[in-house]
Design a protein around this motif. Structure first.
Motif, short mmCIF file in Angstrom:
data_model
loop_
_atom_site.label_atom_id
_atom_site.label_comp_id
_atom_site.label_asym_id
_atom_site.label_seq_id
_atom_site.Cartn_x
_atom_site.Cartn_y
_atom_site.Cartn_z
N GLU A 63 10.82 8.57 -3.28
CA GLU A 63 10.24 9.10 -4.51
C GLU A 63 10.53 10.59 -4.60
O GLU A 63 10.72 11.27 -3.60
CB GLU A 63 8.73 8.87 -4.53
N GLY A 64 10.53 11.09 -5.84
CA GLY A 64 10.75 12.52 -6.05
C GLY A 64 11.92 12.79 -6.98
O GLY A 64 12.29 11.94 -7.80
N GLU A 65 12.48 13.95 -6.84
CA GLU A 65 13.62 14.37 -7.66
C GLU A 65 14.78 13.39 -7.44
O GLU A 65 15.08 13.02 -6.31
CB GLU A 65 14.03 15.78 -7.25
N PRO A 66 15.46 12.97 -8.52
CA PRO A 66 16.51 11.94 -8.35
C PRO A 66 17.80 12.49 -7.75
O PRO A 66 18.29 13.55 -8.12
CB PRO A 66 16.73 11.44 -9.78
N LEU A 67 18.34 11.72 -6.81
CA LEU A 67 19.64 11.96 -6.20
C LEU A 67 20.46 10.69 -6.38
O LEU A 67 20.13 9.65 -5.80
CB LEU A 67 19.49 12.31 -4.72
N ILE A 68 21.52 10.76 -7.19
CA ILE A 68 22.35 9.60 -7.46
C ILE A 68 23.66 9.73 -6.67
O ILE A 68 24.32 10.77 -6.70
CB ILE A 68 22.63 9.45 -8.97
N LEU A 69 24.03 8.64 -5.99
CA LEU A 69 25.19 8.62 -5.10
C LEU A 69 26.22 7.61 -5.61
O LEU A 69 25.87 6.47 -5.95
CB LEU A 69 24.76 8.24 -3.69
N ILE A 70 27.49 8.03 -5.63
CA ILE A 70 28.59 7.17 -6.11
C ILE A 70 29.63 7.04 -5.00
O ILE A 70 30.20 8.05 -4.54
CB ILE A 70 29.25 7.74 -7.36
N HIS A 71 29.88 5.83 -4.56
CA HIS A 71 30.80 5.59 -3.45
C HIS A 71 32.27 5.62 -3.90
O HIS A 71 32.58 5.82 -5.07
CB HIS A 71 30.47 4.24 -2.78
N GLY A 72 33.16 5.38 -2.94
CA GLY A 72 34.60 5.37 -3.21
C GLY A 72 35.15 3.97 -3.43
O GLY A 72 34.42 2.97 -3.35
N VAL A 73 36.44 3.88 -3.66
CA VAL A 73 37.10 2.61 -3.95
C VAL A 73 36.97 1.65 -2.76
O VAL A 73 37.19 2.03 -1.61
CB VAL A 73 38.59 2.83 -4.27
N GLY A 74 36.60 0.43 -3.05
CA GLY A 74 36.50 -0.60 -2.04
C GLY A 74 35.17 -0.64 -1.30
O GLY A 74 34.92 -1.56 -0.52
N MET A 75 34.34 0.34 -1.52
CA MET A 75 33.05 0.41 -0.85
C MET A 75 31.96 -0.22 -1.73
O MET A 75 32.25 -0.90 -2.69
CB MET A 75 32.70 1.87 -0.53
N GLN A 76 30.71 0.03 -1.39
CA GLN A 76 29.58 -0.43 -2.20
C GLN A 76 28.41 0.51 -1.98
O GLN A 76 28.51 1.46 -1.19
CB GLN A 76 29.21 -1.87 -1.85
N ALA A 77 27.32 0.26 -2.66
CA ALA A 77 26.19 1.19 -2.63
C ALA A 77 25.72 1.48 -1.21
O ALA A 77 25.31 2.60 -0.88
CB ALA A 77 25.04 0.62 -3.46
N GLU A 78 25.81 0.50 -0.34
CA GLU A 78 25.34 0.66 1.04
C GLU A 78 26.16 1.70 1.83
O GLU A 78 25.74 2.14 2.91
CB GLU A 78 25.37 -0.68 1.77
N ALA A 79 27.31 2.10 1.29
CA ALA A 79 28.18 3.04 2.01
C ALA A 79 27.58 4.43 2.15
O ALA A 79 28.18 5.30 2.79
CB ALA A 79 29.54 3.12 1.31
N TRP A 80 26.43 4.64 1.56
CA TRP A 80 25.70 5.90 1.73
C TRP A 80 24.49 5.73 2.64
O TRP A 80 23.53 6.49 2.57
CB TRP A 80 25.22 6.41 0.37
N TYR A 81 24.50 4.75 3.55
CA TYR A 81 23.28 4.44 4.31
C TYR A 81 22.71 5.62 5.10
O TYR A 81 21.49 5.78 5.14
CB TYR A 81 23.49 3.21 5.20
N PRO A 82 23.52 6.51 5.70
CA PRO A 82 22.88 7.63 6.41
C PRO A 82 22.17 8.60 5.47
O PRO A 82 21.14 9.19 5.82
CB PRO A 82 24.04 8.32 7.13
N GLN A 83 22.72 8.75 4.27
CA GLN A 83 22.12 9.67 3.31
C GLN A 83 20.89 9.05 2.66
O GLN A 83 19.89 9.74 2.41
CB GLN A 83 23.15 10.06 2.24
N MET A 84 20.91 7.76 2.40
CA MET A 84 19.74 7.11 1.82
C MET A 84 18.55 7.21 2.78
O MET A 84 17.43 7.53 2.38
CB MET A 84 20.05 5.64 1.49
N ASP A 85 18.80 6.94 4.05
CA ASP A 85 17.72 7.00 5.03
C ASP A 85 17.15 8.41 5.15
O ASP A 85 15.93 8.60 5.23
CB ASP A 85 18.23 6.53 6.40
N PHE A 86 18.03 9.39 5.14
CA PHE A 86 17.61 10.79 5.35
C PHE A 86 16.90 11.37 4.13
O PHE A 86 15.81 11.93 4.23
CB PHE A 86 18.83 11.64 5.70
N PHE A 87 17.51 11.22 2.96
CA PHE A 87 17.00 11.91 1.78
C PHE A 87 15.86 11.18 1.08
O PHE A 87 15.12 11.78 0.30
CB PHE A 87 18.13 12.19 0.79
#
Length: 263
Positions: free
Chosen positions: A21-45
Protein backbone atom coordinates in the motif's frame (compact mmCIF):
# COMPACT_ATOMS: atom_id res chain seq x y z
CA UNK A 1 0.56 -10.51 -3.62
CA UNK A 2 -2.73 -10.28 -5.50
CA UNK A 3 -3.26 -11.30 -9.12
CA UNK A 4 -5.60 -8.87 -10.87
CA UNK A 5 -6.98 -8.12 -14.33
CA UNK A 6 -8.10 -4.85 -15.84
CA UNK A 7 -10.41 -4.50 -18.82
CA UNK A 8 -9.04 -2.21 -21.52
CA UNK A 9 -10.52 -1.04 -24.83
CA UNK A 10 -11.23 -3.48 -27.68
CA UNK A 11 -11.89 -6.28 -25.16
CA UNK A 12 -8.22 -6.44 -24.21
CA UNK A 13 -7.15 -7.67 -20.80
CA UNK A 14 -4.23 -6.37 -18.75
CA UNK A 15 -3.04 -8.75 -16.06
CA UNK A 16 -0.91 -7.53 -13.18
CA UNK A 17 0.38 -8.40 -9.72
CA UNK A 18 -0.25 -5.96 -6.88
CA UNK A 19 1.39 -5.92 -3.49
CA UNK A 20 1.58 -3.38 -0.67
CA UNK A 21 0.00 0.00 0.00
CA UNK A 22 1.03 3.60 -0.53
CA UNK A 23 2.39 5.64 -3.40
CA UNK A 24 2.10 3.65 -6.66
CA UNK A 25 5.16 2.07 -8.28
CA UNK A 26 4.43 0.47 -11.65
CA UNK A 27 6.95 -2.01 -13.11
CA UNK A 28 7.23 -3.09 -16.77
CA UNK A 29 9.30 -6.14 -17.66
CA UNK A 30 11.28 -6.95 -20.82
CA UNK A 31 10.59 -9.13 -23.84
CA UNK A 32 9.87 -12.76 -23.01
CA UNK A 33 9.45 -12.14 -19.30
CA UNK A 34 6.33 -11.64 -17.18
CA UNK A 35 5.18 -9.63 -14.18
CA UNK A 36 6.94 -11.97 -11.77
CA UNK A 37 10.31 -10.91 -13.26
CA UNK A 38 10.39 -8.08 -10.73
CA UNK A 39 10.12 -10.39 -7.69
CA UNK A 40 13.03 -8.87 -5.71
CA UNK A 41 11.64 -5.38 -6.18
CA UNK A 42 8.05 -6.37 -5.38
CA UNK A 43 9.14 -7.96 -2.11
CA UNK A 44 11.32 -5.00 -1.14
CA UNK A 45 9.18 -2.02 -2.14
CA UNK A 46 5.78 -3.41 -1.14
CA UNK A 47 6.68 -2.62 2.47
CA UNK A 48 6.14 1.07 1.74
CA UNK A 49 4.58 1.35 -1.73
CA UNK A 50 1.72 -0.05 -3.75
CA UNK A 51 3.75 -2.07 -6.25
CA UNK A 52 2.05 -3.02 -9.52
CA UNK A 53 3.93 -5.30 -11.91
CA UNK A 54 2.10 -5.71 -15.20
CA UNK A 55 2.28 -8.42 -17.86
CA UNK A 56 3.26 -6.69 -21.09
CA UNK A 57 0.85 -7.34 -24.01
CA UNK A 58 1.20 -10.90 -25.32
CA UNK A 59 3.02 -11.99 -22.16
CA UNK A 60 1.74 -13.80 -19.09
CA UNK A 61 -2.02 -13.35 -19.00
CA UNK A 62 -2.27 -10.01 -20.86
CA UNK A 63 -3.95 -9.91 -24.28
CA UNK A 64 -1.82 -9.65 -27.40
CA UNK A 65 -1.55 -6.65 -29.66
CA UNK A 66 -1.71 -6.94 -33.45
CA UNK A 67 1.17 -8.87 -35.02
CA UNK A 68 2.57 -5.69 -36.59
CA UNK A 69 2.37 -3.62 -33.38
CA UNK A 70 5.10 -1.01 -32.98
CA UNK A 71 6.73 0.34 -29.85
CA UNK A 72 4.26 3.23 -29.99
CA UNK A 73 1.40 0.71 -29.72
CA UNK A 74 2.91 -0.76 -26.57
CA UNK A 75 3.30 2.75 -25.17
CA UNK A 76 -0.33 3.60 -25.92
CA UNK A 77 -1.44 0.35 -24.27
CA UNK A 78 0.54 1.25 -21.15
CA UNK A 79 -0.88 4.77 -21.10
CA UNK A 80 -4.39 3.30 -21.19
CA UNK A 81 -3.52 0.85 -18.40
CA UNK A 82 -2.17 3.61 -16.14
CA UNK A 83 -5.12 5.87 -16.93
CA UNK A 84 -7.71 3.18 -16.20
CA UNK A 85 -6.12 2.47 -12.80
CA UNK A 86 -6.91 6.10 -11.95
CA UNK A 87 -3.95 6.53 -9.60
CA UNK A 88 -2.81 9.92 -10.86
CA UNK A 89 0.88 10.38 -11.60
CA UNK A 90 2.85 7.20 -10.81
CA UNK A 91 6.42 6.12 -10.33
CA UNK A 92 7.18 4.15 -13.50
CA UNK A 93 10.09 1.75 -13.97
CA UNK A 94 10.93 -0.46 -16.91
CA UNK A 95 13.54 -3.08 -17.71
CA UNK A 96 14.97 -3.64 -21.22
CA UNK A 97 11.97 -3.22 -23.59
CA UNK A 98 10.02 -2.05 -20.57
CA UNK A 99 12.49 0.82 -20.32
CA UNK A 100 11.66 1.87 -23.89
CA UNK A 101 7.97 1.81 -22.96
CA UNK A 102 8.68 3.80 -19.79
CA UNK A 103 10.55 6.40 -21.84
CA UNK A 104 7.71 6.59 -24.36
CA UNK A 105 5.08 7.12 -21.64
CA UNK A 106 7.25 9.76 -19.93
CA UNK A 107 7.74 11.65 -23.19
CA UNK A 108 4.16 11.29 -24.43
CA UNK A 109 2.22 11.71 -21.20
CA UNK A 110 4.43 13.45 -18.61
CA UNK A 111 1.33 14.16 -16.52
CA UNK A 112 1.11 10.43 -15.72
CA UNK A 113 4.71 10.03 -14.55
CA UNK A 114 5.95 11.35 -11.21
CA UNK A 115 9.35 9.66 -11.50
CA UNK A 116 10.80 7.36 -14.18
CA UNK A 117 13.43 4.61 -13.99
CA UNK A 118 15.14 2.88 -16.90
CA UNK A 119 16.98 -0.37 -16.16
CA UNK A 120 19.18 -1.91 -18.85
CA UNK A 121 17.68 0.35 -21.49
CA UNK A 122 18.87 0.89 -25.05
CA UNK A 123 19.49 4.22 -26.75
CA UNK A 124 20.55 4.73 -30.35
CA UNK A 125 22.19 1.36 -31.01
CA UNK A 126 25.16 1.15 -33.35
CA UNK A 127 24.33 -0.06 -36.86
CA UNK A 128 25.95 -3.42 -36.05
CA UNK A 129 24.04 -3.86 -32.80
CA UNK A 130 20.76 -2.87 -34.46
CA UNK A 131 21.28 -5.35 -37.28
CA UNK A 132 21.99 -8.15 -34.80
CA UNK A 133 18.79 -7.56 -32.83
CA UNK A 134 16.72 -7.18 -36.02
CA UNK A 135 18.15 -10.49 -37.22
CA UNK A 136 17.01 -12.18 -34.01
CA UNK A 137 13.56 -10.66 -34.51
CA UNK A 138 13.40 -12.11 -38.03
CA UNK A 139 14.42 -15.55 -36.75
CA UNK A 140 11.56 -15.43 -34.27
CA UNK A 141 9.14 -14.73 -37.12
CA UNK A 142 10.29 -18.04 -38.63
CA UNK A 143 9.34 -19.82 -35.40
CA UNK A 144 12.89 -20.22 -34.10
CA UNK A 145 13.19 -19.38 -30.42
CA UNK A 146 16.64 -19.70 -28.86
CA UNK A 147 16.45 -19.92 -25.08
CA UNK A 148 19.98 -21.00 -24.21
CA UNK A 149 21.90 -18.16 -25.90
CA UNK A 150 20.33 -15.31 -23.89
CA UNK A 151 20.70 -17.34 -20.69
CA UNK A 152 24.42 -17.73 -21.35
CA UNK A 153 24.67 -14.03 -22.16
CA UNK A 154 22.75 -12.88 -19.08
CA UNK A 155 23.89 -15.20 -16.28
CA UNK A 156 27.04 -16.52 -14.66
CA UNK A 157 27.50 -19.36 -12.17
CA UNK A 158 26.87 -17.75 -8.79
CA UNK A 159 24.01 -19.07 -6.66
CA UNK A 160 21.82 -15.99 -7.16
CA UNK A 161 22.42 -16.15 -10.92
CA UNK A 162 21.54 -19.86 -11.10
CA UNK A 163 18.26 -19.23 -9.28
CA UNK A 164 17.39 -16.30 -11.56
CA UNK A 165 18.45 -18.22 -14.68
CA UNK A 166 16.10 -21.10 -13.85
CA UNK A 167 13.17 -18.71 -13.46
CA UNK A 168 13.98 -16.84 -16.67
CA UNK A 169 14.39 -20.11 -18.57
CA UNK A 170 10.92 -21.19 -17.46
CA UNK A 171 9.38 -17.89 -18.55
CA UNK A 172 11.06 -18.01 -21.96
CA UNK A 173 10.07 -21.63 -22.53
CA UNK A 174 6.43 -20.88 -21.73
CA UNK A 175 6.05 -17.51 -23.45
CA UNK A 176 3.42 -17.13 -26.18
CA UNK A 177 5.51 -17.23 -29.35
CA UNK A 178 3.31 -14.79 -31.26
CA UNK A 179 3.28 -12.28 -28.41
CA UNK A 180 7.02 -12.67 -27.93
CA UNK A 181 7.70 -12.18 -31.64
CA UNK A 182 5.58 -9.03 -31.84
CA UNK A 183 7.24 -7.50 -28.80
CA UNK A 184 10.74 -8.40 -29.93
CA UNK A 185 10.18 -6.79 -33.32
CA UNK A 186 8.96 -3.60 -31.64
CA UNK A 187 12.00 -3.73 -29.35
CA UNK A 188 14.40 -4.30 -32.24
CA UNK A 189 13.14 -1.25 -34.13
CA UNK A 190 12.42 0.95 -31.10
CA UNK A 191 15.72 2.30 -29.82
CA UNK A 192 15.41 5.64 -31.60
CA UNK A 193 11.64 6.17 -31.49
CA UNK A 194 11.65 8.30 -28.33
CA UNK A 195 15.38 9.06 -28.17
CA UNK A 196 14.91 12.74 -29.02
CA UNK A 197 12.36 13.09 -26.20
CA UNK A 198 14.86 12.65 -23.37
CA UNK A 199 15.62 16.38 -23.42
CA UNK A 200 11.96 17.11 -22.61
CA UNK A 201 11.72 14.84 -19.57
CA UNK A 202 11.43 16.92 -16.40
CA UNK A 203 10.75 14.35 -13.70
CA UNK A 204 13.52 12.59 -11.71
CA UNK A 205 15.01 9.92 -13.99
CA UNK A 206 17.09 6.97 -12.84
CA UNK A 207 19.07 5.25 -15.62
CA UNK A 208 20.84 2.06 -14.55
CA UNK A 209 22.84 -0.74 -16.17
CA UNK A 210 25.68 -3.17 -15.48
CA UNK A 211 29.22 -2.85 -16.79
CA UNK A 212 29.00 -6.27 -18.45
CA UNK A 213 25.79 -5.66 -20.43
CA UNK A 214 26.92 -5.36 -24.08
CA UNK A 215 23.46 -4.33 -25.30
CA UNK A 216 22.58 -1.71 -22.70
CA UNK A 217 25.98 -0.11 -22.50
CA UNK A 218 27.45 2.26 -19.95
CA UNK A 219 27.73 4.86 -22.71
CA UNK A 220 24.01 4.58 -23.52
CA UNK A 221 23.13 4.89 -19.84
CA UNK A 222 25.19 8.03 -19.33
CA UNK A 223 23.86 9.61 -22.51
CA UNK A 224 20.24 9.04 -21.50
CA UNK A 225 20.77 10.42 -18.01
CA UNK A 226 22.74 13.36 -19.37
CA UNK A 227 19.99 14.36 -21.77
CA UNK A 228 17.38 15.02 -19.10
CA UNK A 229 17.33 17.76 -16.48
CA UNK A 230 17.09 15.51 -13.41
CA UNK A 231 18.85 12.36 -14.61
CA UNK A 232 21.04 10.06 -12.52
CA UNK A 233 23.19 7.36 -14.10
CA UNK A 234 24.01 4.30 -11.99
CA UNK A 235 26.43 1.64 -13.27
CA UNK A 236 26.80 -1.57 -11.28
CA UNK A 237 30.15 -3.31 -11.65
CA UNK A 238 30.40 -6.85 -13.04
CA UNK A 239 26.66 -7.14 -13.72
CA UNK A 240 24.86 -8.08 -16.93
CA UNK A 241 21.43 -7.57 -18.46
CA UNK A 242 19.20 -9.04 -15.72
CA UNK A 243 20.70 -6.83 -13.04
CA UNK A 244 17.46 -6.41 -11.09
CA UNK A 245 17.55 -10.19 -10.43
CA UNK A 246 21.29 -10.72 -10.03
CA UNK A 247 22.15 -7.62 -7.96
CA UNK A 248 18.82 -6.87 -6.24
CA UNK A 249 20.29 -5.17 -3.18
CA UNK A 250 22.19 -2.62 -5.27
CA UNK A 251 19.28 -2.07 -7.64
CA UNK A 252 16.81 -1.68 -4.77
CA UNK A 253 19.05 0.86 -3.07
CA UNK A 254 19.37 2.89 -6.28
CA UNK A 255 15.60 2.77 -6.77
CA UNK A 256 14.97 3.70 -3.14
CA UNK A 257 17.13 6.81 -3.55
CA UNK A 258 15.25 7.61 -6.77
CA UNK A 259 11.87 7.25 -5.06
CA UNK A 260 12.96 9.66 -2.37
CA UNK A 261 13.94 12.34 -4.89
CA UNK A 262 11.59 15.30 -4.88
CA UNK A 263 9.82 15.67 -8.25
Amino acid sequence: MISKTQQLSNNRIAHYLEQGEGEPLILIHGVGMQAEAWYPQMDFFSKHYCVISVDMPGHGQSSKLADNASLQDFVEWTIEFITVLNLGAVNLAGHSMGSLITTGVSVTRPDLVKRMAVLNGVYRRTAQARQAVIQRAEELKQGHIDVETPLQRWFGESEIERIASAKVKSWLENVDLAGYTTAYSAFAHGDEVYADGWADIRCPALVLTGTDDPNSTVEMTRKMAGQTRHGTAIVIENERHMVNLTAPDQVNQAMQNWLQTQP
